[in-house]
Write a protein that holds these residues in place. Structure first.
Motif, PDB file in Angstrom:
ATOM      1  N   THR A   8       2.394   6.220  -7.190  1.00 38.54           N
ATOM      2  CA  THR A   8       1.703   7.579  -7.817  1.00 38.54           C
ATOM      3  C   THR A   8       1.794   8.714  -7.196  1.00 38.54           C
ATOM      4  OG1 THR A   8      -0.350   6.007  -7.500  1.00 38.54           O
ATOM      5  CG2 THR A   8      -0.710   8.530  -7.899  1.00 38.54           C
ATOM      6  N   ARG A  50       0.780  -0.754  -0.023  1.00 30.96           N
ATOM      7  CA  ARG A  50      -0.127  -0.237   0.405  1.00 30.96           C
ATOM      8  C   ARG A  50       0.403   1.422  -0.063  1.00 30.96           C
ATOM      9  NH1 ARG A  50      -5.546   0.645   3.583  1.00 30.96           N
ATOM     10  NH2 ARG A  50      -6.268  -1.101   1.954  1.00 30.96           N
ATOM     11  N   GLN A 104       2.156   2.392  -3.716  1.00 34.14           N
ATOM     12  CA  GLN A 104       1.301   2.023  -4.648  1.00 34.14           C
ATOM     13  C   GLN A 104       1.214   3.793  -4.290  1.00 34.14           C
ATOM     14  OE1 GLN A 104      -3.187   0.872  -3.460  1.00 34.14           O
ATOM     15  NE2 GLN A 104      -3.722   1.159  -5.637  1.00 34.14           N
TER      16      GLN A 104
END
Length: 282
Positions: free
Chosen positions: A56, A49, A52
């Motif tokens: 981004t 997580r 991620q």
């Protein structure tokens, strides 16, 4: 989960309408809150997580590297960045929260049948234990994006942007909780959440400027729309009165709408859980 045979005396105690709690409401809440933090901190801070979110953020920072809001084209580019932030932190919490109650349904029914705690204590502990965990990843995200993309470099706009994103996250999380608690089926909940989030994104004020009157009410139900307008206000209030056809006003209406969503969606989730309890006889 295998059924356990009970004698008549135990059955009468379990099915008695008068419940005797082993702890006060506050003790139930604190124990459940602590359990929630311990259970979910590993999921929230897993490397997958964190990677991620940070990847981004870095991609956004590179694409909008040192963008300039002084030119009309640069301002439109930055508006696209702000809309993506509103969509990303609206999409992400919804699809995390819809799994909450369907996955815990068996445990909740079993513990509630044994009168271990009140539903209100469980629900409040479950929803508030996520809040400190939900705040940390957006902080890391904004620390990367905000300074790489050249947004307003002062403390006030930065912390206001963070507060707006956090308000969007809590509102979106409430929608996910409400959908999951109402349907209690992961496939149906995921399908409904996908359609709802896509509709809110399309009505968010970036893709369609002039929405037909008969369907314009969807825009005001979209947390993406209110978050986007507030982010535009923080960044461009002193530059221009309108950005991409959206008028920048005081922002009070948008804040009130998001706060109403925060509490409204959670009330819907709570009453859905109570209805489930009554139907199951727990």
């Amino acid at each position: 989960m295998a059924p356990i045979p009970l004698d008549e005396e135990i059955k009468s105690k379990v099915s008695s309408p008068k419940r005797q709690w082993g702890a006060s409401w506050w003790e139930q809440y604190t124990i459940l809150f602590s359990r929630g933090i311990k259970e979910r901190r590993h999921d929230y801070f897993s490397w997958l997580r964190i990677t991620q979110v940070l990847s981004t953020a870095v991609i956004l920072g590179l694409l909008w590297w040192r963008s300039d809001s002084k030119s009309p084209k640069g301002l439109q580019d930055q508006a696209g960045l702000l809309f993506f932030i509103a969509v990303f932190w609206g999409f992400f919490p919804v699809f995390t929260a819809i799994f909450t109650f369907p996955q815990e349904r068996a445990m909740l029914s079993k513990e509630r049948a044994a009168d271990m705690y009140r539903l209100s204590a469980y629900f409040l502990a479950r929803t508030t234990s996520d809040l400190p965990l939900d705040l940390l990843l957006p902080i890391l995200f904004l620390l990367v994006v905000y300074f790489m993309t050249g947004l307003r470099l002062s403390a006030g706009p930065f912390f206001l942007s963070m507060l707006i994103v956090f308000l969007c996250i809590v509102a979106a999380q409430g929608l996910g909780l409400a959908i999951g608690a109402t349907l209690m089926d992961l496939k149906r909940a995921t399908t409904l959440a996908s359609v709802t989030v896509m509709t809110f994104m399309l009505a968010g004020g970036y893709f369609v400027k002039k929405v037909p009157v008969f369907i314009s009410w969807i825009r005001y139900m979209s947390f993406n729309y209110h978050t986007y307008k507030l982010l535009l206000k923080v960044q461009y209030e002193q530059i221009t009165p309108t950005v991409n056809g959206i008028r920048i006003d005081s922002g009070l209406t948008e804040v009130c709408a998001l706060v109403a969503m925060v509490f409204g969606y959670r009330l819907l989730a709570y009453f859905s859980l109570r209805r489930m309890k009554l139907q199951s006889g727990a």
